[in-house]
Design a protein around this motif. Structure first.
Motif, PDB file in Angstrom:
ATOM      1  N   GLN A  18      35.975  48.102  99.054  1.00  0.00           N
ATOM      2  CA  GLN A  18      34.815  48.124 100.018  1.00  0.00           C
ATOM      3  C   GLN A  18      33.433  48.945  98.890  1.00  0.00           C
ATOM      4  OE1 GLN A  18      37.520  49.727 100.101  1.00  0.00           O
ATOM      5  NE2 GLN A  18      36.982  51.974 101.082  1.00  0.00           N
TER       6      GLN A  18
ATOM      7  N   ASP B  41      37.914  44.682 104.385  1.00  0.00           N
ATOM      8  CA  ASP B  41      37.584  44.769 102.902  1.00  0.00           C
ATOM      9  C   ASP B  41      39.184  45.223 102.470  1.00  0.00           C
ATOM     10  OD1 ASP B  41      35.000  44.482 102.110  1.00  0.00           O
ATOM     11  OD2 ASP B  41      34.532  46.208 103.455  1.00  0.00           O
TER      12      ASP B  41
ATOM     13  N   GLU C  89      31.753  50.803 111.177  1.00  0.00           N
ATOM     14  CA  GLU C  89      32.905  50.707 110.204  1.00  0.00           C
ATOM     15  C   GLU C  89      33.964  51.723 110.557  1.00  0.00           C
ATOM     16  OE1 GLU C  89      31.476  51.251 106.252  1.00  0.00           O
ATOM     17  OE2 GLU C  89      29.232  50.390 106.937  1.00  0.00           O
TER      18      GLU C  89
ATOM     19  N   ASN D  51      33.437  41.924  98.046  1.00  0.00           N
ATOM     20  CA  ASN D  51      33.852  42.648  99.159  1.00  0.00           C
ATOM     21  C   ASN D  51      33.237  41.864 100.311  1.00  0.00           C
ATOM     22  OD1 ASN D  51      31.008  43.319  99.534  1.00  0.00           O
ATOM     23  ND2 ASN D  51      31.484  44.910  98.194  1.00  0.00           N
TER      24      ASN D  51
ATOM     25  N   HIS E 265      39.541  49.619 105.113  1.00  0.00           N
ATOM     26  CA  HIS E 265      38.086  49.684 105.480  1.00  0.00           C
ATOM     27  C   HIS E 265      37.745  48.368 106.335  1.00  0.00           C
ATOM     28  CE1 HIS E 265      33.906  51.491 105.522  1.00  0.00           C
ATOM     29  NE2 HIS E 265      33.609  50.192 105.486  1.00  0.00           N
TER      30      HIS E 265
END
Length: 395
Positions: A98, A93, A32, A66, A43
């Motif tokens: 998110q 996202d 991530e 999401n 994100h």
């Protein structure tokens, strides 16, 4: 025998979102990142690593969802593993949507839909992604279409689910205002995602997504994303006349697969989008027995369609038809009268390969396309677009 097969297929309609009910909300082999852009932070989640010169699969979700609730049912489906082993996957996202997102501070200016599309090239550059095959749903489909119009060299192909290229007219605006006075945001979004029949008949799925929309995303953030989509501008696209003005009009330059469920609220919008795209590069897939979220309700069928799509682009050398065996093909048809016999199953497999190859084969990678595949594509070019459209509607 057919009744038993249909019972098996119905298990696809239980994509529960909670972790105790399976792996649909689990990300595997992922990283991530919070990526800074000119319009704020995005994100993103990268699954896998880039595979040579192949594009990355880029996803963008719809409002009220999401990347996990929108796409994990599809990407964790067993047949998608054949695809994901060939590609890295980058999930986007939208800002503030998110999992565990903080609520935006008072006065925060949410990006417009155009600005959300403008954020993506910077993200791709920072993550060293050279090109993408996009999969977008609803608002995400609009954003990815805008990206392809702005940056055609970045986008090699698009799968657009429930895409709406139109801005809201006065009647739509008035209807939404009236609905807003009588309904809360969660109810509005449920009507955006699901048909009236789904809302009354598929109670388990509806309850799952109602809870997700109302509890898992900060409601102020969600309202901002909804307003951004609700005030979108019309996508400026015009259907070219092949051989006459293909290089003069503004439209998508890449292959596109438009997907919509046959009872989806977005059917008319998707048909309108199809009318604005190059017919030699576009296929409309209307999925039978499916509503507003085909990637959730029928992930197996969508996985098969996506595999044909990328094979036609030359990135997968062959397709294994795990769910299109002779005794299962009838699940893709609207009526038993159209169901093929066991004797016809191999012909159906051949036609499906030809159908996608005929439209998307010009974008090939010589390392992954065999001579036999090219011969199939050459024969497939004899299929008319009218036949292909009729065949697609059988799904």
């Amino acid at each position: 025998m057919m009744e038993e097969l249909h019972d098996v297929q119905l298990t696809e309609i239980k994509p529960l979102l909670t972790s105790q009910n399976g792996q649909n909300l689990q990300d595997f082999d992922c990283q991530e990142h919070d990526v800074e852009t000119s319009h704020g932070v995005l994100h993103v989640t990268m699954r896998g690593v880039a595979k040579g010169n192949r594009p990355t699969i880029l996803t963008y979700h719809d409002i009220g969802l999401n990347h996990k609730s929108c796409f994990n049912s599809l990407f964790n489906y067993e047949d998608m593993q054949e695809v994901t082993q060939h590609f890295s996957v980058l999930h986007i996202d939208a800002p503030g949507q998110q999992e565990n997102a903080p609520t935006f501070p008072t006065g925060y200016q949410y990006p417009t839909m155009d600005e959300l599309a403008e954020m993506l090239p910077s993200v791709l550059t920072q993550l060293q992604v050279k090109s993408v095959i996009g999969i977008g749903v609803g608002a995400g489909a609009y954003i990815l279409t805008k990206l392809a119009l702005n940056e055609p060299m970045l986008v090699e192909g698009l799968v657009l689910i429930n895409v709406d290229p139109c801005a809201k007219g006065w009647m739509d605006w008035a209807a939404s205002k009236l609905s807003g006075w009588t309904s809360n945001l969660v109810d509005i979004l449920m009507g955006h995602h699901f048909s009236p029949d789904e809302l009354t008949e598929n109670k388990e799925l509806i309850q799952t997504y109602r809870l997700h929309i109302s509890q898992d995303i900060p409601q102020d953030n969600l309202a901002m994303f909804y307003t951004s989509y609700d005030t979108r501008l019309e996508l400026q696209m015009e259907r070219p006349v092949p051989g006459l003005n293909e290089n003069e009009v503004k439209t998508l330059r890449c292959p596109a697969l438009l997907v919509v469920g046959d009872t989806s609220p977005a059917v008319d919008a998707v048909v309108e989008c199809n009318s604005r795209l190059n017919p030699t590069k576009t296929t409309l897939l209307k999925m039978a027995d499916c509503g507003g979220l085909p990637q959730v309700v029928q992930p197996g069928k969508l996985a098969e369609a996506f595999k044909y799509f990328v094979q036609g682009m030359g990135y997968i050398p062959h397709v294994v038809l795990n769910h299109l065996r002779a005794n299962q093909v009838s699940g893709f048809y609207k009526s038993p009268a159209l169901s093929p016999s066991h004797h016809d199953a191999s012909l159906i497999d051949f036609v499906l390969v030809c159908m996608f190859a005929a439209f998307f084969f010009p974008h090939t990678d010589s390392d992954f396309v065999s001579r036999r595949d090219r011969q199939v594509a050459q024969h497939a070019s004899t299929f008319s677009s009218h036949f292909v459209m009729r065949f697609c509607r059988c799904f």
